[in-house]
Every structure is written in C-alpha cells, then in structure tokens.
Design a protein around this motif. Sequence first.
Motif, PDB file in Angstrom:
ATOM      1  N   VAL A   1      45.091 -53.481 -29.349  1.00  0.00           N
ATOM      2  CA  VAL A   1      45.079 -52.114 -28.825  1.00  0.00           C
ATOM      3  C   VAL A   1      45.478 -51.127 -29.931  1.00  0.00           C
ATOM      4  CG1 VAL A   1      46.191 -50.529 -27.202  1.00  0.00           C
ATOM      5  CG2 VAL A   1      45.529 -52.819 -26.458  1.00  0.00           C
ATOM      6  N   VAL A   2      46.563 -51.466 -30.652  1.00  0.00           N
ATOM      7  CA  VAL A   2      47.030 -50.590 -31.731  1.00  0.00           C
ATOM      8  C   VAL A   2      45.923 -50.385 -32.757  1.00  0.00           C
ATOM      9  CG1 VAL A   2      48.599 -50.463 -33.714  1.00  0.00           C
ATOM     10  CG2 VAL A   2      49.471 -51.171 -31.492  1.00  0.00           C
ATOM     11  N   THR A   3      45.294 -51.498 -33.157  1.00  0.00           N
ATOM     12  CA  THR A   3      44.294 -51.402 -34.214  1.00  0.00           C
ATOM     13  C   THR A   3      43.063 -50.626 -33.736  1.00  0.00           C
ATOM     14  OG1 THR A   3      43.334 -52.627 -36.021  1.00  0.00           O
ATOM     15  CG2 THR A   3      42.976 -53.547 -33.877  1.00  0.00           C
ATOM     16  N   PHE A   4      42.735 -50.760 -32.430  1.00  0.00           N
ATOM     17  CA  PHE A   4      41.578 -50.010 -31.913  1.00  0.00           C
ATOM     18  C   PHE A   4      41.853 -48.512 -31.912  1.00  0.00           C
ATOM     19  CE2 PHE A   4      38.842 -48.197 -28.661  1.00  0.00           C
ATOM     20  CZ  PHE A   4      37.620 -48.695 -29.059  1.00  0.00           C
ATOM     21  N   ILE A   5      43.057 -48.143 -31.442  1.00  0.00           N
ATOM     22  CA  ILE A   5      43.399 -46.716 -31.400  1.00  0.00           C
ATOM     23  C   ILE A   5      43.407 -46.131 -32.815  1.00  0.00           C
ATOM     24  CG2 ILE A   5      45.236 -45.064 -30.867  1.00  0.00           C
ATOM     25  CD1 ILE A   5      45.986 -46.935 -28.521  1.00  0.00           C
ATOM     26  N   LEU A   6      44.117 -46.825 -33.731  1.00  0.00           N
ATOM     27  CA  LEU A   6      44.180 -46.329 -35.114  1.00  0.00           C
ATOM     28  C   LEU A   6      42.785 -46.307 -35.746  1.00  0.00           C
ATOM     29  CD1 LEU A   6      47.384 -48.121 -36.445  1.00  0.00           C
ATOM     30  CD2 LEU A   6      47.124 -45.731 -35.779  1.00  0.00           C
TER      31      LEU A   6
ATOM     32  N   PHE B   1      39.944 -45.988 -34.231  1.00  0.00           N
ATOM     33  CA  PHE B   1      39.167 -44.888 -33.650  1.00  0.00           C
ATOM     34  C   PHE B   1      39.530 -43.567 -34.317  1.00  0.00           C
ATOM     35  CE2 PHE B   1      38.500 -41.497 -30.583  1.00  0.00           C
ATOM     36  CZ  PHE B   1      37.172 -41.708 -30.241  1.00  0.00           C
ATOM     37  N   ILE B   2      40.848 -43.333 -34.483  1.00  0.00           N
ATOM     38  CA  ILE B   2      41.288 -42.078 -35.113  1.00  0.00           C
ATOM     39  C   ILE B   2      40.738 -41.981 -36.538  1.00  0.00           C
ATOM     40  CG2 ILE B   2      43.307 -40.801 -35.942  1.00  0.00           C
ATOM     41  CD1 ILE B   2      44.849 -42.039 -33.558  1.00  0.00           C
ATOM     42  N   LEU B   3      40.878 -43.088 -37.290  1.00  0.00           N
ATOM     43  CA  LEU B   3      40.385 -43.077 -38.674  1.00  0.00           C
ATOM     44  C   LEU B   3      38.874 -42.859 -38.724  1.00  0.00           C
ATOM     45  CD1 LEU B   3      42.432 -45.920 -40.385  1.00  0.00           C
ATOM     46  CD2 LEU B   3      42.556 -43.472 -40.818  1.00  0.00           C
ATOM     47  N   MET B   4      38.168 -43.473 -37.759  1.00  0.00           N
ATOM     48  CA  MET B   4      36.711 -43.334 -37.742  1.00  0.00           C
ATOM     49  C   MET B   4      36.329 -41.876 -37.505  1.00  0.00           C
ATOM     50  SD  MET B   4      34.068 -43.003 -35.368  1.00  0.00           S
ATOM     51  CE  MET B   4      34.716 -43.654 -33.843  1.00  0.00           C
ATOM     52  N   THR B   5      36.996 -41.223 -36.519  1.00  0.00           N
ATOM     53  CA  THR B   5      36.664 -39.808 -36.273  1.00  0.00           C
ATOM     54  C   THR B   5      36.959 -38.979 -37.524  1.00  0.00           C
ATOM     55  OG1 THR B   5      38.818 -39.524 -35.271  1.00  0.00           O
ATOM     56  CG2 THR B   5      36.968 -39.814 -33.776  1.00  0.00           C
ATOM     57  N   GLY B   6      38.036 -39.348 -38.245  1.00  0.00           N
ATOM     58  CA  GLY B   6      38.329 -38.638 -39.492  1.00  0.00           C
ATOM     59  C   GLY B   6      37.234 -38.853 -40.526  1.00  0.00           C
ATOM     60  N   ARG B   7      36.721 -40.082 -40.517  1.00  0.00           N
ATOM     61  CA  ARG B   7      35.729 -40.465 -41.523  1.00  0.00           C
ATOM     62  C   ARG B   7      34.395 -39.746 -41.307  1.00  0.00           C
ATOM     63  NH1 ARG B   7      33.443 -42.621 -45.316  1.00  0.00           N
ATOM     64  NH2 ARG B   7      33.452 -44.798 -45.936  1.00  0.00           N
ATOM     65  N   ILE B   8      34.061 -39.415 -40.046  1.00  0.00           N
ATOM     66  CA  ILE B   8      32.746 -38.817 -39.795  1.00  0.00           C
ATOM     67  C   ILE B   8      32.833 -37.329 -39.468  1.00  0.00           C
ATOM     68  CG2 ILE B   8      31.727 -40.981 -38.965  1.00  0.00           C
ATOM     69  CD1 ILE B   8      32.037 -39.846 -36.123  1.00  0.00           C
TER      70      ILE B   8
ATOM     71  N   CYS C   1      43.239 -52.043 -38.905  1.00  0.00           N
ATOM     72  CA  CYS C   1      42.568 -50.845 -38.402  1.00  0.00           C
ATOM     73  C   CYS C   1      41.522 -50.297 -39.370  1.00  0.00           C
ATOM     74  CB  CYS C   1      43.577 -49.767 -38.026  1.00  0.00           C
ATOM     75  SG  CYS C   1      44.334 -48.948 -39.434  1.00  0.00           S
ATOM     76  N   GLY C   2      41.675 -50.578 -40.668  1.00  0.00           N
ATOM     77  CA  GLY C   2      40.688 -50.087 -41.629  1.00  0.00           C
ATOM     78  C   GLY C   2      39.312 -50.682 -41.373  1.00  0.00           C
ATOM     79  N   VAL C   3      39.289 -52.008 -41.145  1.00  0.00           N
ATOM     80  CA  VAL C   3      38.015 -52.670 -40.880  1.00  0.00           C
ATOM     81  C   VAL C   3      37.444 -52.178 -39.557  1.00  0.00           C
ATOM     82  CG1 VAL C   3      36.888 -54.884 -40.552  1.00  0.00           C
ATOM     83  CG2 VAL C   3      38.728 -54.685 -42.183  1.00  0.00           C
ATOM     84  N   VAL C   4      38.323 -52.020 -38.537  1.00  0.00           N
ATOM     85  CA  VAL C   4      37.854 -51.545 -37.239  1.00  0.00           C
ATOM     86  C   VAL C   4      37.218 -50.159 -37.384  1.00  0.00           C
ATOM     87  CG1 VAL C   4      38.604 -50.800 -34.952  1.00  0.00           C
ATOM     88  CG2 VAL C   4      39.438 -52.935 -35.896  1.00  0.00           C
ATOM     89  N   ALA C   5      37.858 -49.293 -38.176  1.00  0.00           N
ATOM     90  CA  ALA C   5      37.297 -47.951 -38.377  1.00  0.00           C
ATOM     91  C   ALA C   5      35.897 -48.039 -38.979  1.00  0.00           C
ATOM     92  CB  ALA C   5      38.207 -47.131 -39.287  1.00  0.00           C
ATOM     93  N   GLU C   6      35.741 -48.905 -39.985  1.00  0.00           N
ATOM     94  CA  GLU C   6      34.428 -49.032 -40.623  1.00  0.00           C
ATOM     95  C   GLU C   6      33.400 -49.638 -39.665  1.00  0.00           C
ATOM     96  OE1 GLU C   6      33.725 -48.200 -44.420  1.00  0.00           O
ATOM     97  OE2 GLU C   6      34.895 -46.904 -43.139  1.00  0.00           O
ATOM     98  N   VAL C   7      33.849 -50.605 -38.859  1.00  0.00           N
ATOM     99  CA  VAL C   7      32.938 -51.212 -37.886  1.00  0.00           C
ATOM    100  C   VAL C   7      32.468 -50.158 -36.887  1.00  0.00           C
ATOM    101  CG1 VAL C   7      32.849 -52.800 -35.938  1.00  0.00           C
ATOM    102  CG2 VAL C   7      33.800 -53.570 -38.088  1.00  0.00           C
TER     103      VAL C   7
END
Lengths: 282, 219
Positions: free
Chosen positions: A85-90, A92-99, A154-160
């Motif tokens: 759950v933690v990694t998904f939330i983080l 998601f946040i990183l992904m929105t930052g990335r795009i 969370c870094g990999v999750v963000a990229e995925v």
Amino acid sequence: MRDARTNIRDALYEEPGPITKRYTAVGTAISLAALAVLAAAVVRQFYINGQLAPRYWTIFFRWTTWRFLGQGLLGTLRAAAMAGVVTFILGFILMTGRICNYRILRLIATAIIDFVRGVPTLLFIYFFFLVLPQLGIRLDAFWKVTLPVGISACGVVAEVLRSGVNAVPIGQKEAAYSLGMRETGIFLKVVFPQAIRYVIPALISELVIVVKDTTFAYVVNFPDLMQNAKVLISNYDAMLSVYLVVAVIYILINFLLNRLSDTIAKQRPRTLAAAELKGPTA
Amino acid sequence: MGVEELLSQFGGKYAQAFRMTWRLTILAFSIALVLGVAVTVLRVSPIKPLRLFGDIYVQIFRNIPGASLLIILVYAFPYLNLVWSYFTCVLIAAGLIPSAFCSEYLMSGINTIPIGQIEAARSIGMTFTQMITKVVIPQALRASVLPLTNLLVSTMLTTAIASQVPLNPQELTGLVAYINTHAVGGVTAFFISAALYCASAVVIGRIGSLIDRKVRIRR
C-alpha cells in the motif's frame, strides 16, 4: 510441420528424424542419470552429516510448529501488504510528478525515483532502524519494516504506472476533452483506470520484490516468518531443516504471485510486461 | 556530525567500502552471467529433464529472498560440513539470485527473435550450430543489453546483504550500520553511502542505455 509453435524453444529444432530421436533419447537417459546422481549426492551429504535424523524433520508433523510458522507468515503477509500500500501511494504520487506539466516537479520526481531505485532496501532499513532514533523519531517495528520496504519499491512502481499511462491511446484523452471534461477528471476517470489495467501484472511482480524485502524484518525484530523461524531453531536446535522449509515457503509464495501475474497477462494480451522495468531482485 | 568531520574520521573506510561493494558486484555479476548463460542453454536444449532442471533452478533463485539464501549458506550449510568464508557465501548468494534473472532476460531476448528468422536460416541451409551462433545469440544479446544493465544495478543492490555477516573490510551498507552503532553518524553517514550507490547506478544506467541505443534492433 508442427502447429501452435508459440514457443521459440521448440521452433529452434526441426521435426527430429530417427537418428536425432535416438540421440535425444540417449541424451535424456544420460541427463536423467546425472540428475539422479546429483540428487543422491545431496541426500548423501545430508545423511552423512546426520541431518536426516528424525528429530530435525518430525517437528514439521507438529501442529504447534505450523501454528508458530503460520503466525510468522501472517506477520510477513501483513508487512508485505502494508508495504505494498505504501509503495503504491508513493509510486502514484511520484508518477503524477513525473508526468505533470511543471518542469521543476518532473525533475524532482525523476531525481527521487532514481534515488530510491539506486539504493538497497537494507540501507533504507538501517536508516529507519539506526538513524531515525538518533533524530528522536521512534517508530513501531512494523513501520520500521513497511516504510523502508515501501520506499525502496516505489520508484519502480512509479515507472510502471507511468508506462501504463503512456500506453493509454491518445484518442481516449481527446474524446474526454471533447466531452468538456477537465484535466484532473480526465486523468482520474479516463486515463488512470485504463492505465492500471495495463500494468496489473507488472504491479504483482513488484509485490514479489516487496515480499522478499520483508525478510529483512528480523533486523528490526519484527515477528515475521524469518524471525519466528529463528525462535523455532533455538527451541528445537534444528537450523538446517527449519531454514530450508522457510525458504521453500517464501519460494512458493513468490512463485504463486508470479504465476498470478503471468495468468492475468495472458488473459489480457494488452497488458504491459515489466521486463524492462525490473528493479532490485533481492 | 557534519560531512567533513565524518569523512575525516571515516573517509578511508568509505573508500574501502566503495571498493568492496564494486568488487562484490563485479564478481557476483560475472558468476550470474556465466550461470545465467549455462542455465539458458539447458532451458533451450531439446532434452526434457535438462529443461525442467533449468526451469526449476530459475524458479528457486528468482523467488528466494536474498537474506534467506545467505543465512542458509552461512549458518545452515556448516551442518552439512560445507564451510565457506563469509566473502564466498555473500558472493554465492549475490551471484545465484541474479543468475536466475539473467536467464529470464536471455530467454525473453531469444523470444524477441521472429520465428521466421529461424525458418529462413534453416532454408538457406545453416546448420544448427551456425543458426545458434550467427542468428540467435547475437540478436538475443542485442535485445538483452538494457535488462542486463538493470541486472548489474540490482546485483549491486543485492550485495548489500553482505551487511548481515561480518565482512572485512565492510561494504557500503554494512559501513553505515557500523558507523551508526559506534558513533553518531546520523543522516550524513546514510546519505554518503546512498550517494555512492546512486552514482554507481546512474553511471551504469547511462552506459547501458548508450550501448542499447547502438545495438538494439527495433522491431
């Protein structure tokens, strides 16, 4: 001509003729014998060192052993679920930052993603275990496992997630714009729900890494499978058998997770594989 | 503790630890490559038991947690009269796990080759060996550059399990634990190690994507 050559393994070989068939049969026999010798050598090594003695293995016929290991497993699964759950939330946040449209946020998100992908989980665990208490921050053992494990994945999750978002056809977005939807609404109601379906297999594979990383829970004395195995070992003085059984349990859990990921990927051919996004393996 | 104070006290140790991490990484990665290629050969061989053995090998080592494997090697294997140095144990654990992933990447590299190419190779009269060495392996390697780059990074991260055993000199993660239990290193000690890991990962990643851009076949 064989049909259903989905597998390159088989496509490499022509339909065998009688001679090749004989060679293959001989090769099969020899390799079976070699594997049997290997297995026998392993069993012998166990036997001559007394590790096949009943007292090491009969403990696994006891209900209490499994109850205790089960409690540990529950701890592992609880920690893995929360870290997920933690990694998904983080992520998601990183992904929105990335795009997002702001260059500075994109840069920050990229830097954080590169950072967490480049640092071993154990270093994060030591950070939470040894460094944070020096700053006066006291956390429960549960969070000392789940937070570092979650952060390191969370870094990999963000990229995925990002690759999923990129895979959503642009027409979807255009259609939503033409309906008069707003940017945020488009992302949350149109793009992201589709993106997440593309990447479910990759996310499940990432969960495998999370489960593996929770084994470091013994560092912070969180009662997970590994920690309970240690207690069991000191009670029964059965190091080898207990650690082997525990390793098999971990392998089975992760194997099943990988299977689940593959099954979903096969049912939905349009999902994205995580092959190129694979993060830490341990 | 400030950066300067920390570096004046532990600077030499950081340099040693950095070298140790790289030494473990390079050695473990070499083991992983050799074993990964060998297992892949088994997995594409026409002999069923060897294929099965290769598949099981990969499933075991891609799914076993690094800590679990290392603990078995260090603490449980002596009961089988197999006693190795801590360094060797770390090297085996940090080599076996990536070897399974290496084989997976090579397999998917092989899978990117269109079956038509195999048929074409055969129709122009190539022998099996020619086909493997001239058509399959070059293309599989070209498609595997990026995954193998990531594998090198993750091998480096895997070597952090060395902090779980007494190693001399320590590697980067073990050093942070050491500094924080012997002195108040605080956040700085953590960030120096993290920065060294990250810098290595970024350098590896850059070189990898450069090579990948040069050699990958776009399909």
